[in-house]
Scaffold this motif. Sequence first.
Motif, PDB file in Angstrom:
ATOM      1  N   CYS A  21       0.848  -1.193   0.000  1.00 30.38           N
ATOM      2  CA  CYS A  21       0.000   0.000   0.000  1.00 30.38           C
ATOM      3  C   CYS A  21       0.879   1.237   0.000  1.00 30.38           C
ATOM      4  O   CYS A  21       1.425   1.621   1.038  1.00 30.38           O
ATOM      5  CB  CYS A  21      -0.933   0.009   1.209  1.00 30.38           C
ATOM      6  SG  CYS A  21      -2.025   1.460   1.235  1.00 30.38           S
ATOM      7  N   SER A  22       1.000   1.854  -1.167  1.00 30.49           N
ATOM      8  CA  SER A  22       1.796   3.069  -1.296  1.00 30.49           C
ATOM      9  C   SER A  22       0.927   4.285  -1.004  1.00 30.49           C
ATOM     10  O   SER A  22      -0.300   4.177  -0.877  1.00 30.49           O
ATOM     11  CB  SER A  22       2.348   3.175  -2.719  1.00 30.49           C
ATOM     12  OG  SER A  22       1.271   3.416  -3.622  1.00 30.49           O
ATOM     13  N   ILE A  23       1.543   5.444  -0.923  1.00 32.46           N
ATOM     14  CA  ILE A  23       0.765   6.681  -0.746  1.00 32.46           C
ATOM     15  C   ILE A  23      -0.183   6.877  -1.930  1.00 32.46           C
ATOM     16  O   ILE A  23      -1.317   7.338  -1.751  1.00 32.46           O
ATOM     17  CB  ILE A  23       1.696   7.906  -0.553  1.00 32.46           C
ATOM     18  CG1 ILE A  23       0.914   9.169  -0.262  1.00 32.46           C
ATOM     19  CG2 ILE A  23       2.614   8.103  -1.749  1.00 32.46           C
ATOM     20  CD1 ILE A  23       0.202   9.213   1.071  1.00 32.46           C
ATOM     21  N   VAL A  34      -7.556   4.000   4.044  1.00 29.51           N
ATOM     22  CA  VAL A  34      -7.234   2.569   4.041  1.00 29.51           C
ATOM     23  C   VAL A  34      -7.184   2.047   5.480  1.00 29.51           C
ATOM     24  O   VAL A  34      -6.755   2.756   6.393  1.00 29.51           O
ATOM     25  CB  VAL A  34      -5.883   2.286   3.353  1.00 29.51           C
ATOM     26  CG1 VAL A  34      -5.983   2.533   1.854  1.00 29.51           C
ATOM     27  CG2 VAL A  34      -4.754   3.117   3.956  1.00 29.51           C
ATOM     28  N   PRO A  35      -7.624   0.797   5.676  1.00 27.92           N
ATOM     29  CA  PRO A  35      -7.466   0.177   6.988  1.00 27.92           C
ATOM     30  C   PRO A  35      -6.019  -0.251   7.178  1.00 27.92           C
ATOM     31  O   PRO A  35      -5.448  -0.871   6.286  1.00 27.92           O
ATOM     32  CB  PRO A  35      -8.402  -1.039   6.919  1.00 27.92           C
ATOM     33  CG  PRO A  35      -8.466  -1.380   5.467  1.00 27.92           C
ATOM     34  CD  PRO A  35      -8.283  -0.093   4.696  1.00 27.92           C
ATOM     35  N   TRP A  36      -5.434   0.118   8.309  1.00 30.03           N
ATOM     36  CA  TRP A  36      -4.006  -0.162   8.532  1.00 30.03           C
ATOM     37  C   TRP A  36      -3.857  -1.577   9.080  1.00 30.03           C
ATOM     38  O   TRP A  36      -3.604  -1.790  10.254  1.00 30.03           O
ATOM     39  CB  TRP A  36      -3.399   0.878   9.468  1.00 30.03           C
ATOM     40  CG  TRP A  36      -1.936   1.073   9.187  1.00 30.03           C
ATOM     41  CD1 TRP A  36      -0.905   0.430   9.810  1.00 30.03           C
ATOM     42  CD2 TRP A  36      -1.355   1.926   8.206  1.00 30.03           C
ATOM     43  NE1 TRP A  36       0.294   0.844   9.264  1.00 30.03           N
ATOM     44  CE2 TRP A  36       0.045   1.759   8.282  1.00 30.03           C
ATOM     45  CE3 TRP A  36      -1.877   2.814   7.250  1.00 30.03           C
ATOM     46  CZ2 TRP A  36       0.930   2.454   7.448  1.00 30.03           C
ATOM     47  CZ3 TRP A  36      -1.007   3.492   6.432  1.00 30.03           C
ATOM     48  CH2 TRP A  36       0.383   3.311   6.531  1.00 30.03           C
ATOM     49  N   THR A  37      -3.983  -2.540   8.162  1.00 29.14           N
ATOM     50  CA  THR A  37      -3.959  -3.950   8.563  1.00 29.14           C
ATOM     51  C   THR A  37      -2.524  -4.449   8.750  1.00 29.14           C
ATOM     52  O   THR A  37      -1.569  -3.833   8.275  1.00 29.14           O
ATOM     53  CB  THR A  37      -4.624  -4.822   7.479  1.00 29.14           C
ATOM     54  OG1 THR A  37      -3.947  -4.603   6.239  1.00 29.14           O
ATOM     55  CG2 THR A  37      -6.089  -4.500   7.329  1.00 29.14           C
ATOM     56  N   GLY A  38      -2.404  -5.558   9.445  1.00 29.02           N
ATOM     57  CA  GLY A  38      -1.150  -6.289   9.448  1.00 29.02           C
ATOM     58  C   GLY A  38      -0.177  -5.929  10.553  1.00 29.02           C
ATOM     59  O   GLY A  38       0.922  -6.487  10.588  1.00 29.02           O
ATOM     60  N   VAL A  39      -0.552  -5.025  11.442  1.00 31.69           N
ATOM     61  CA  VAL A  39       0.347  -4.728  12.568  1.00 31.69           C
ATOM     62  C   VAL A  39       0.337  -5.917  13.520  1.00 31.69           C
ATOM     63  O   VAL A  39      -0.705  -6.295  14.039  1.00 31.69           O
ATOM     64  CB  VAL A  39      -0.085  -3.438  13.299  1.00 31.69           C
ATOM     65  CG1 VAL A  39       0.713  -3.255  14.586  1.00 31.69           C
ATOM     66  CG2 VAL A  39       0.075  -2.239  12.381  1.00 31.69           C
ATOM     67  N   ARG A  40       1.500  -6.522  13.696  1.00 29.95           N
ATOM     68  CA  ARG A  40       1.600  -7.741  14.522  1.00 29.95           C
ATOM     69  C   ARG A  40       2.688  -7.587  15.572  1.00 29.95           C
ATOM     70  O   ARG A  40       3.448  -8.503  15.863  1.00 29.95           O
ATOM     71  CB  ARG A  40       1.887  -8.963  13.629  1.00 29.95           C
ATOM     72  CG  ARG A  40       0.744  -9.293  12.664  1.00 29.95           C
ATOM     73  CD  ARG A  40      -0.516  -9.740  13.387  1.00 29.95           C
ATOM     74  NE  ARG A  40      -1.611 -10.065  12.479  1.00 29.95           N
ATOM     75  CZ  ARG A  40      -2.525  -9.193  12.077  1.00 29.95           C
ATOM     76  NH1 ARG A  40      -2.466  -7.925  12.474  1.00 29.95           N
ATOM     77  NH2 ARG A  40      -3.511  -9.577  11.281  1.00 29.95           N
ATOM     78  N   ASN A  41       2.752  -6.422  16.110  1.00 29.28           N
ATOM     79  CA  ASN A  41       3.711  -6.118  17.178  1.00 29.28           C
ATOM     80  C   ASN A  41       2.910  -5.426  18.278  1.00 29.28           C
ATOM     81  O   ASN A  41       2.129  -4.508  18.001  1.00 29.28           O
ATOM     82  CB  ASN A  41       4.822  -5.225  16.632  1.00 29.28           C
ATOM     83  CG  ASN A  41       5.728  -4.679  17.729  1.00 29.28           C
ATOM     84  OD1 ASN A  41       5.356  -3.734  18.426  1.00 29.28           O
ATOM     85  ND2 ASN A  41       6.902  -5.262  17.881  1.00 29.28           N
ATOM     86  N   TYR A  42       3.094  -5.878  19.516  1.00 23.02           N
ATOM     87  CA  TYR A  42       2.238  -5.390  20.592  1.00 23.02           C
ATOM     88  C   TYR A  42       2.450  -3.909  20.887  1.00 23.02           C
ATOM     89  O   TYR A  42       1.509  -3.187  21.196  1.00 23.02           O
ATOM     90  CB  TYR A  42       2.468  -6.226  21.859  1.00 23.02           C
ATOM     91  CG  TYR A  42       1.899  -7.622  21.744  1.00 23.02           C
ATOM     92  CD1 TYR A  42       0.521  -7.820  21.791  1.00 23.02           C
ATOM     93  CD2 TYR A  42       2.718  -8.719  21.562  1.00 23.02           C
ATOM     94  CE1 TYR A  42      -0.026  -9.091  21.673  1.00 23.02           C
ATOM     95  CE2 TYR A  42       2.192  -9.998  21.447  1.00 23.02           C
ATOM     96  CZ  TYR A  42       0.821 -10.184  21.504  1.00 23.02           C
ATOM     97  OH  TYR A  42       0.283 -11.433  21.379  1.00 23.02           O
ATOM     98  N   GLN A  43       3.682  -3.466  20.795  1.00 25.71           N
ATOM     99  CA  GLN A  43       3.938  -2.055  21.092  1.00 25.71           C
ATOM    100  C   GLN A  43       3.276  -1.148  20.055  1.00 25.71           C
ATOM    101  O   GLN A  43       2.649  -0.139  20.392  1.00 25.71           O
ATOM    102  CB  GLN A  43       5.445  -1.807  21.142  1.00 25.71           C
ATOM    103  CG  GLN A  43       5.825  -0.556  21.911  1.00 25.71           C
ATOM    104  CD  GLN A  43       7.332  -0.404  22.047  1.00 25.71           C
ATOM    105  OE1 GLN A  43       8.086  -1.358  21.856  1.00 25.71           O
ATOM    106  NE2 GLN A  43       7.771   0.793  22.372  1.00 25.71           N
ATOM    107  N   ALA A  44       3.389  -1.551  18.786  1.00 26.42           N
ATOM    108  CA  ALA A  44       2.755  -0.770  17.723  1.00 26.42           C
ATOM    109  C   ALA A  44       1.228  -0.827  17.864  1.00 26.42           C
ATOM    110  O   ALA A  44       0.533   0.179  17.687  1.00 26.42           O
ATOM    111  CB  ALA A  44       3.189  -1.298  16.359  1.00 26.42           C
ATOM    112  N   ARG A  45       0.718  -1.999  18.191  1.00 24.07           N
ATOM    113  CA  ARG A  45      -0.726  -2.129  18.422  1.00 24.07           C
ATOM    114  C   ARG A  45      -1.181  -1.202  19.541  1.00 24.07           C
ATOM    115  O   ARG A  45      -2.224  -0.537  19.430  1.00 24.07           O
ATOM    116  CB  ARG A  45      -1.065  -3.569  18.787  1.00 24.07           C
ATOM    117  CG  ARG A  45      -2.551  -3.784  19.033  1.00 24.07           C
ATOM    118  CD  ARG A  45      -2.818  -4.992  19.911  1.00 24.07           C
ATOM    119  NE  ARG A  45      -2.342  -4.792  21.281  1.00 24.07           N
ATOM    120  CZ  ARG A  45      -2.421  -5.710  22.227  1.00 24.07           C
ATOM    121  NH1 ARG A  45      -2.912  -6.913  21.954  1.00 24.07           N
ATOM    122  NH2 ARG A  45      -1.981  -5.452  23.447  1.00 24.07           N
ATOM    123  N   ASN A  46      -0.400  -1.170  20.611  1.00 25.62           N
ATOM    124  CA  ASN A  46      -0.786  -0.342  21.752  1.00 25.62           C
ATOM    125  C   ASN A  46      -0.771   1.144  21.420  1.00 25.62           C
ATOM    126  O   ASN A  46      -1.584   1.907  21.947  1.00 25.62           O
ATOM    127  CB  ASN A  46       0.114  -0.632  22.953  1.00 25.62           C
ATOM    128  CG  ASN A  46      -0.099  -2.045  23.482  1.00 25.62           C
ATOM    129  OD1 ASN A  46      -1.054  -2.724  23.102  1.00 25.62           O
ATOM    130  ND2 ASN A  46       0.802  -2.485  24.343  1.00 25.62           N
TER     131      ASN A  46
END
Length: 163
Positions: A21-23, A34-46
């Motif tokens: 997903c580019s700009i 766009v939905p920011w899918t795919g974050v799989r890190n707890y700190q980033a999720r938080n």
Amino acid sequence: MNAATARAPHYWLMKSEPDECSIDDALAAPGQTVPWTGVRNYQARNFMRDGMQVGDGVLFYHSSCPEPGIAGIARVASEVRTDPTQFDPASPYHDGASKPDAPRWLLRDVQALRKTRLLPLAELRAHPGLATMVVLQRGSRLSITPVEPGHWTLIVDGLLGGR
DNA sequence: GCCAACGTTGGC
DNA sequence: GCCAACGTTGGC
């Protein structure tokens, strides 16, 4: 929202692989959102869950590509919600350990506001005023990092000249 | 709780 | 493709 609950906007840098997903992709999406899918890190999720507020500024960063760097300006466009890709067995982001009644992974919608000139990582690193940026710290791999207001201003109004 | 092994990120 | 750095997993 009233004076007691309002807070100054926060700022973020969010990494996206432009192949995914580019700009340009974001600007071409319905509502430029766009939905920011795919974050799989707890700190980033938080950060998405606890730190963000609708309207916060976002530096849209292209990573894992020939020209890594800031490619556009965006804004946080929704409250936090469940990332559906964790339940999709066909998705590379599938997480079989996450249960629908207790979703592990979350997302925000992000609205692209404009494309900027590509501001290369090397230029960010070379600027003394940005030396303490979280994303530039040694070993930093987080896909979402907070940006200090002074750094935001320096980048958006300074290096990008407000364009 | 420790920590080694393994996986992932992401620039180069 | 390499590799530094960091996160996660799982045996103990």
